[in-house]
Design a protein around this motif. Structure first.
Motif, mmCIF file in Angstrom:
data_model
loop_
_atom_site.group_PDB
_atom_site.id
_atom_site.type_symbol
_atom_site.label_atom_id
_atom_site.label_comp_id
_atom_site.label_asym_id
_atom_site.label_seq_id
_atom_site.Cartn_x
_atom_site.Cartn_y
_atom_site.Cartn_z
ATOM 1 N N LEU A 1 18.923 40.786 23.160
ATOM 2 C CA LEU A 1 19.998 41.722 23.288
ATOM 3 C C LEU A 1 20.722 41.617 22.314
ATOM 4 C CD1 LEU A 1 20.962 44.267 24.770
ATOM 5 C CD2 LEU A 1 22.121 42.610 26.543
ATOM 6 N N ILE A 2 21.102 42.714 21.541
ATOM 7 C CA ILE A 2 22.136 42.670 20.355
ATOM 8 C C ILE A 2 23.280 43.678 20.756
ATOM 9 C CG2 ILE A 2 22.632 43.035 17.954
ATOM 10 C CD1 ILE A 2 19.598 42.629 17.370
ATOM 11 N N VAL A 3 24.626 43.051 20.604
ATOM 12 C CA VAL A 3 25.792 43.755 21.330
ATOM 13 C C VAL A 3 26.581 43.924 19.813
ATOM 14 C CG1 VAL A 3 27.485 44.469 22.717
ATOM 15 C CG2 VAL A 3 25.110 43.209 23.622
ATOM 16 N N GLU A 4 26.503 44.916 19.077
ATOM 17 C CA GLU A 4 27.549 45.069 18.057
ATOM 18 C C GLU A 4 27.865 46.630 17.964
ATOM 19 O OE1 GLU A 4 29.626 44.727 15.045
ATOM 20 O OE2 GLU A 4 28.486 42.855 15.304
ATOM 21 N N ASP A 5 29.547 46.833 17.718
ATOM 22 C CA ASP A 5 29.690 48.128 17.512
ATOM 23 C C ASP A 5 29.627 48.669 16.374
ATOM 24 O OD1 ASP A 5 31.784 46.485 16.614
ATOM 25 O OD2 ASP A 5 33.360 47.415 17.762
ATOM 26 N N ASP A 6 29.303 47.858 15.179
ATOM 27 C CA ASP A 6 29.160 48.226 13.822
ATOM 28 C C ASP A 6 27.580 48.539 13.497
ATOM 29 O OD1 ASP A 6 28.289 48.290 10.848
ATOM 30 O OD2 ASP A 6 30.255 47.316 10.586
ATOM 31 N N SER A 7 27.135 49.878 13.550
ATOM 32 C CA SER A 7 25.934 50.228 13.473
ATOM 33 C C SER A 7 25.139 49.441 12.465
ATOM 34 C CB SER A 7 25.704 51.568 13.352
ATOM 35 O OG SER A 7 26.229 52.252 12.318
ATOM 36 N N ASP B 1 35.538 43.496 25.711
ATOM 37 C CA ASP B 1 35.310 42.788 24.493
ATOM 38 C C ASP B 1 33.916 41.892 24.902
ATOM 39 O OD1 ASP B 1 36.299 40.608 25.877
ATOM 40 O OD2 ASP B 1 38.184 40.643 24.121
ATOM 41 N N GLY B 2 33.657 41.232 23.705
ATOM 42 C CA GLY B 2 32.483 40.399 23.781
ATOM 43 C C GLY B 2 32.796 39.067 24.692
ATOM 44 N N LEU C 1 21.320 36.592 23.941
ATOM 45 C CA LEU C 1 22.203 37.671 23.752
ATOM 46 C C LEU C 1 22.795 37.093 22.398
ATOM 47 C CD1 LEU C 1 24.286 39.646 24.698
ATOM 48 C CD2 LEU C 1 25.452 38.104 25.962
ATOM 49 N N PHE C 2 23.013 38.097 21.608
ATOM 50 C CA PHE C 2 23.679 37.958 20.296
ATOM 51 C C PHE C 2 24.549 38.956 20.171
ATOM 52 C CE2 PHE C 2 23.950 38.444 15.647
ATOM 53 C CZ PHE C 2 24.232 37.285 15.147
ATOM 54 N N THR C 3 25.775 38.514 20.355
ATOM 55 C CA THR C 3 27.102 39.773 20.660
ATOM 56 C C THR C 3 28.329 39.334 19.686
ATOM 57 O OG1 THR C 3 28.586 40.603 22.177
ATOM 58 C CG2 THR C 3 28.063 38.372 22.500
ATOM 59 N N ASP C 4 28.912 40.397 19.301
ATOM 60 C CA ASP C 4 30.256 40.318 18.480
ATOM 61 C C ASP C 4 31.193 39.993 19.545
ATOM 62 O OD1 ASP C 4 31.976 40.643 16.389
ATOM 63 O OD2 ASP C 4 32.013 42.641 16.533
ATOM 64 N N MET C 5 32.094 39.523 19.222
ATOM 65 C CA MET C 5 33.442 39.066 20.140
ATOM 66 C C MET C 5 34.393 40.131 20.173
ATOM 67 S SD MET C 5 34.954 36.708 21.671
ATOM 68 C CE MET C 5 34.542 35.007 21.181
ATOM 69 N N HIS C 6 34.416 41.040 19.068
ATOM 70 C CA HIS C 6 35.380 41.966 18.963
ATOM 71 C C HIS C 6 34.631 43.314 19.038
ATOM 72 C CE1 HIS C 6 38.616 39.210 18.354
ATOM 73 N NE2 HIS C 6 37.762 38.246 17.484
ATOM 74 N N LEU C 7 34.559 43.853 20.259
ATOM 75 C CA LEU C 7 33.943 45.110 20.320
ATOM 76 C C LEU C 7 34.996 46.123 20.535
ATOM 77 C CD1 LEU C 7 30.949 43.977 22.754
ATOM 78 C CD2 LEU C 7 30.937 44.350 20.211
ATOM 79 N N SER C 8 34.882 47.488 20.103
ATOM 80 C CA SER C 8 35.763 48.284 19.965
ATOM 81 C C SER C 8 35.764 49.292 21.450
ATOM 82 C CB SER C 8 35.632 49.382 18.769
ATOM 83 O OG SER C 8 34.418 50.013 18.953
ATOM 84 N N ASN C 9 35.561 48.674 22.484
ATOM 85 C CA ASN C 9 35.712 49.443 23.685
ATOM 86 C C ASN C 9 36.503 48.706 24.569
ATOM 87 O OD1 ASN C 9 34.611 51.744 24.681
ATOM 88 N ND2 ASN C 9 32.509 51.090 24.622
ATOM 89 N N LEU C 10 36.901 48.974 25.697
ATOM 90 C CA LEU C 10 37.546 48.376 26.878
ATOM 91 C C LEU C 10 37.328 46.927 27.005
ATOM 92 C CD1 LEU C 10 38.162 51.182 29.327
ATOM 93 C CD2 LEU C 10 39.758 50.358 27.417
ATOM 94 N N ALA D 1 25.702 49.336 21.565
ATOM 95 C CA ALA D 1 26.880 49.542 20.682
ATOM 96 C C ALA D 1 28.142 49.071 21.569
ATOM 97 C CB ALA D 1 27.148 51.131 20.235
ATOM 98 N N SER D 2 27.993 48.522 22.765
ATOM 99 C CA SER D 2 29.122 48.360 23.481
ATOM 100 C C SER D 2 28.880 47.312 24.516
ATOM 101 C CB SER D 2 29.966 49.717 24.111
ATOM 102 O OG SER D 2 28.973 50.031 25.116
ATOM 103 N N ALA D 3 30.034 46.632 24.960
ATOM 104 C CA ALA D 3 29.574 45.764 26.300
ATOM 105 C C ALA D 3 28.974 46.732 27.512
ATOM 106 C CB ALA D 3 30.612 45.032 26.555
ATOM 107 N N GLN D 4 29.437 47.831 27.837
ATOM 108 C CA GLN D 4 29.223 48.555 28.661
ATOM 109 C C GLN D 4 27.627 48.986 28.543
ATOM 110 O OE1 GLN D 4 30.847 49.320 31.537
ATOM 111 N NE2 GLN D 4 29.096 50.020 32.377
ATOM 112 N N GLU D 5 27.373 49.116 27.540
ATOM 113 C CA GLU D 5 25.692 49.524 27.136
ATOM 114 C C GLU D 5 24.844 48.212 27.592
ATOM 115 O OE1 GLU D 5 24.317 51.237 23.442
ATOM 116 O OE2 GLU D 5 25.989 52.659 23.435
ATOM 117 N N ALA D 6 25.458 47.111 27.118
ATOM 118 C CA ALA D 6 24.765 45.874 27.469
ATOM 119 C C ALA D 6 24.664 45.710 28.843
ATOM 120 C CB ALA D 6 25.558 44.812 26.693
ATOM 121 N N PHE D 7 25.912 45.795 29.654
ATOM 122 C CA PHE D 7 25.873 45.602 31.087
ATOM 123 C C PHE D 7 24.786 46.642 31.786
ATOM 124 C CE2 PHE D 7 30.416 43.986 30.959
ATOM 125 C CZ PHE D 7 30.023 42.741 31.160
#
Length: 131
Positions: free
Chosen positions: A12-18, A69-70, A58-67, A39-45
Motif C-alpha cells: 500500500l503506497i500512500v503519497e499525495d504527489d501523483s 498526516d503520515g 505500507l510505504f507512506t509519505d510523512m507529510h500528506l496534504s490532508n487532515l 493519495a491520502s491517509a483517508q483513502e488508505a484507511f
C-alpha cells in the motif's frame, strides 16, 4: 487435491504527489506484491478497513496534504495491524516527526533509492503471514 493458493500480499503506497506515487508503484510492481495506491491517509484507511489482512507493506509519505498526516496513519496501522511492515518517507534527511514513531518503523529520506525500497518490500513479502 488442488495446490494451495498463495494469499494476496499487498504493498500500500500512500503519497499525495501523483508523480512520486506513480514512481513508487512502478518500482513495487517488480515485486511479488500487488500494488495499491492511495493519495491520502483517508483513502488508505478506507482500503485497510476492508483489506488489512492482505496488506504486507505500507510505504507512506510523512507529510500528506490532508487532515490526517503520515504519522497518524502509521500510528493507527501499527496499533491495529501490527504485521504490516512500515516505511515512512519524507523530503528531509531526518524528520523530527519520526521521533514519535514506533521502534519497528523504518524512515527513508527522499529521494529514496530504488534498491532500498525493493529490499523493504521483499522483507515484507517474506515476513507476511496471514492468520
Amino acid at each position: 487435491m488442488a495446490p494451495k493458493e498463495e494469499p494476496v500480499r499487498v504493498a500500500l503506497i500512500v503519497e499525495d504527489d501523483s508523480e512520486v506515487r506513480g514512481l513508487a508503484a512502478a518500482l513495487l510492481e517488480e515485486t511479488d506484491l500487488k500494488v495499491v495506491e492511495a493519495a491520502s491517509a483517508q483513502e488508505a484507511f478506507d482500503y485497510l478497513r476492508q483489506n488489512a489482512d492482505q496488506v504486507a507493506f505500507l510505504f507512506t509519505d510523512m507529510h500528506l496534504s490532508n487532515l490526517t498526516d503520515g504519522s497518524d496513519l502509521v500510528r493507527t496501522v501499527r496499533l491495529n495491524w501490527p504485521w504490516v511492515r512500515t516505511v515512512v518517507t519524507a523530503g528531509w534527511p531526518v524528520d523530527p516527526l519520526f521521533d514519535d514513531m514506533p521502534g519497528d518503523v523504518r524512515f527513508m529520506p527522499k529521494p529514496w533509492r530504488a534498491l532500498d525500497v525493493l529490499m523493504e518490500a521483499e522483507r515484507a513479502a517474506q515476513a507476511y503471514r496471514r492468520d
